[in-house]
Write an enzyme that holds these catalytic residues in place. Sequence first.
Site, PDB file in Angstrom:
ATOM      1  N   LYS A 189       0.839  -1.203   0.000  1.00  0.00           N
ATOM      2  CA  LYS A 189       0.000   0.000   0.000  1.00  0.00           C
ATOM      3  C   LYS A 189       0.870   1.247   0.000  1.00  0.00           C
ATOM      4  CE  LYS A 189      -3.928  -2.301   2.156  1.00  0.00           C
ATOM      5  NZ  LYS A 189      -4.738  -2.584   3.341  1.00  0.00           N
ATOM      6  N   GLN A 235      -4.648  -1.349   9.445  1.00  0.00           N
ATOM      7  CA  GLN A 235      -4.646  -2.675   8.835  1.00  0.00           C
ATOM      8  C   GLN A 235      -5.299  -3.687   9.775  1.00  0.00           C
ATOM      9  OE1 GLN A 235      -3.737  -3.299   5.709  1.00  0.00           O
ATOM     10  NE2 GLN A 235      -4.109  -5.477   5.858  1.00  0.00           N
ATOM     11  N   ASP A 253     -11.012   3.177   3.852  1.00  0.00           N
ATOM     12  CA  ASP A 253     -11.461   1.791   3.703  1.00  0.00           C
ATOM     13  C   ASP A 253     -12.969   1.695   3.476  1.00  0.00           C
ATOM     14  OD1 ASP A 253      -9.444  -0.223   3.847  1.00  0.00           O
ATOM     15  OD2 ASP A 253      -9.134   0.209   5.979  1.00  0.00           O
TER      16      ASP A 253
HETATM   17  N1  GUN Z   1      -7.225  -6.516   5.925  1.00  0.00           N
HETATM   18  C1  GUN Z   1      -7.571  -7.245   4.838  1.00  0.00           C
HETATM   19  N2  GUN Z   1      -8.123  -6.438   3.902  1.00  0.00           N
HETATM   20  C2  GUN Z   1      -8.122  -5.195   4.421  1.00  0.00           C
HETATM   21  C3  GUN Z   1      -8.558  -3.932   3.918  1.00  0.00           C
HETATM   22  O1  GUN Z   1      -9.086  -3.791   2.805  1.00  0.00           O
HETATM   23  N3  GUN Z   1      -8.378  -2.878   4.758  1.00  0.00           N
HETATM   24  C4  GUN Z   1      -7.828  -2.999   5.984  1.00  0.00           C
HETATM   25  N4  GUN Z   1      -7.706  -1.914   6.730  1.00  0.00           N
HETATM   26  N5  GUN Z   1      -7.414  -4.161   6.482  1.00  0.00           N
HETATM   27  C5  GUN Z   1      -7.564  -5.242   5.694  1.00  0.00           C
END
Ligand code: GUN
Length: 286
Positions: free
Chosen positions: A51, A95, A118
Amino acid sequence: MILDGKAVSAALKADLAQKVKALPEKYGRVPHLVVILVGEDPASQVYVNNKSRAVEAVGFRSTTLTLPSDTAEDDLLDRIRELNADDGVDGILVQLPLPAQIDEAKVIRTIAVGKDVDGFHPLNVAALWQRMPCIVPCTPKGIMKLLASAGIDPKGKRAVVVGRSNIVGLPVAKLLLDAHATVTVCHSRTADLAEETRRAEILVVAAGRPRMITGEMVSEGAVVIDVGVNRDKEGKLCGDVDFDTVAPKASFITPVPGGVGPMTIACLMENTLECFLNRLRGQSPE
Ligand code: GUN
């Protein structure tokens, strides 16, 4: 046919990188995303690195906060509140999953709605389910874009989603409904999963179980979207779909890696830009 998420996401990111160039002159700065990783989960470390690399590649500003796995819930919430109050921060991503001592729902609720890249905050979720303007969760948004990129229109099709998570299963089911598919959501208590999946013209699998969907569970010509990222017993990366037996029957299928994953990241970039623009134009919900 392979649905090449890597190529589609590269095009989306190139388009974003182009748009970013005009931002400093117009707004005085570029979007700034803060990603918070609590603990040392190796998969989460990989996702977070991907990311932040993508954020910088499109020309945004990226900050990664790494906190120890024994971080107290209150400490994390305080960090989030500081970032909420910081005008130089446009997006906050924590995350998931989080260590057991931290309540995920509390964390998600604490992130300012206007910085919720998100789309997990309850107000964003409510807006999505009421077809109001909102930040759409990255993976479901990426799946819809990947379908569109191949000219696949869900309208009137039977779509089956395996998995009912807040992150993927539920929101992708809603987006497929909005695109006029007839949607079935399956899960661990579904009585006869194969019977349901065989009916699918579009099959989205987000169950987190390595290669659980095999060739005999899929109809000839189905479009198969594999959201899974697992390690098999030999430590090899694999999806929730058994690619080798399903691919010969599918009209379109996403590979793992290189399918949904890169689309999620491209959509995170889009959502970060959207939060930035909403804030600067005073259209942010907060
Ligand atoms: N863990 C797995 N997928 C995601 C996501 O799209 N966003 C976040 N914050 N954590 C995740």
